[in-house]
Write an enzyme that holds these catalytic residues in place. Structure first.
Site: not given
Ligand code: GDP
Ligand code: MN
Length: 398
Positions: A109, A197
């Site tokens: 992530y 992101e």
């Protein structure tokens, strides 16, 4: 402003981030054609909507033939994809992205956000990629790696290496991690993003570091500096009420309640919403019409608020600082003559020439409910809404 995954990938790849080969399609036939053109044996078709969580909701499908791509995309086009981020109404699928599938070894992530406490860009990373960040911080908070960037010097290589090592990335791949992190950071700062992101950032079994998914949000107030980014706006993904407001230069956020709010100034709008709640009502919107409060702006605001079918009463709360209440009152009256308003309207004015303003409202002959304080205004609006609602129920019964 949000953009689509395929757009974010193109932006990031211009800053040196590696992304899979991919092509956009507007129909199932085109999707299959795009895959043939690209070559290979496995592809991933991904619904392009402004929301994450598509994988779990059926918006991401791995396919190994033309027929499979056609079938998968036929089930997507024109449908609404409902994910945990879209709300129950979902978001329409009008474009799909076809990508060459990559063999995943590890998922990481990676997020870049603005941290208000340190007033810096913060990098948030976790070895638990694929999961949403909310779930990671709830289930594996210890796996989260954070780093803030000193704006005067930018993101340094040593910081990137530190992050890579904390994530347990092999030494031979660290240079690719540095390139990815610096590319995202430069895209973030140079394009005035508020969020980047990459989830997941993957390490493939043939040792490449690839952004498999990408999301970017931009600061609306800086879009004028980036025409090439403003062009990426896709209104089909926005709340129609909010995009209509943005087109008219009003700042509007749609909510679930039934008391429409027309206010000047964001702080006053927030206070108005709070006071409505205190009085037992639920606001239908946040609306800041800006400083001017001219008749045109007030009329636009009425139309916008009334385009929400849930609105059953309207509270107009205007503070005239540079403006004058008598002018605002004229504006409200002109707007009410122009726009057909069938719900109770409460007006509270404060500031310059307030008495003159009140007098104009009183003598207008229009059924405007007046109030002096904000609390009184909120109570009268909620009261008017309740008695109006009970009348409607009575009518329905008789
Ligand atoms: P999201 O659910 O909206 O965040 O969509 P993602 O693009 O992150 O895709 C969801 C998941 O699909 C990823 O976490 C991967 O596990 C899987 N996925 C996406 N692309 C590929 C690919 O090229 N190969 C493989 N094997 N899996 C993929
Ligand atoms: Mn994702």
């Amino acid at each position: 402003m949000d953009i689509h995954e395929y757009q974010a990938k193109e932006v990031l790849s211009n800053f040196g981030v590696t992304v899979p080969d991919g092509a956009l399609a507007y129909s199932p036939e085109q999707a299959a054609y795009r895959a043939r053109e690209m070559g290979g044996e496995r592809w991933v078709v991904k619904a392009q909507v402004h929301a994450g969580g598509r994988g779990k909701a059926g918006g991401v499908k791995v396919c190994d033939s033309d027929a499979a791509i056609q079938e998968a995309t036929e089930g997507m086009f024109g449908k609404k994809l409902v994910t945990h981020q879209t709300g129950p109404e979902g978001k329409g699928i009008y474009r799909v992205y076809v990508e060459a599938a990559v063999p995943i070894d590890r998922e990481i992530y990676l997020g870049f956000v603005l941290d208000r406490t340190t007033q810096r860009v913060m990098i948030v990373a976790s070895a638990e990629g694929g999961m949403e960040i909310e779930d990671i911080s709830a289930n594996r908070p210890d796996s989260i790696v954070r780093a803030t960037v000193e704006p005067a010097v930018g993101l340094r290589e040593f910081q990137c290496r530190q992050i890579a090592f904390k994530l347990g990335v092999e030494a031979t791949l660290v240079q690719q991690m540095v390139r990815t992190l610096q590319g995202c950071y430069r895209a973030f700062t140079e394009l005035d993003a508020t969020m980047v992101e990459v989830n997941p950032l993957v390490i493939t079994s043939d040792n490449r570091v690839i952004a498999l998914d990408a999301k970017m949000t931009f600061d609306d107030n800086a879009l004028f500096r980036h025409p090439q980014i403003s062009e990426l706006r896709d209104k089909s993904q926005e709340d129609p009420r909010e995009s209509r407001a943005a087109d008219r230069g009003l700042s509007y956020v749609g909510l679930e309640g039934n008391i429409g709010c027309i206010v000047n100034g964001a702080g006053l709008a927030m206070a108005t919403m709070d006071t409505i709640k205190l009085a037992g009502g639920e606001p239908a919107n946040f609306l800041d019409i800006g400083g001017g409060a001219t008749p045109e702006r007030v009329a636009k605001a009425f139309r916008l608020v009334l385009s929400d079918k849930n609105v059953q009463a309207i509270l107009v709360n205007i503070f005239a600082g540079i403006n004058r209440c008598d002018w605002v009152a004229e504006g409200v009256i002109q707007a009410l003559k122009e726009v057909q308003v069938d719900v109770p309207v409460v007006v509270r004015l404060a500031g310059n020439n307030v008495e003159a303003g009140q007098k104009i409202l009183a003598q207008s002959g229009l059924p405007i409910i007046r109030a002096t304080t904000l609390q009184e205004a909120a109570e009268r609006t909620v009261g008017a809404w309740q008695s109006d609602a009970s009348q409607t129920t009575l009518k329905a019964v008789s």
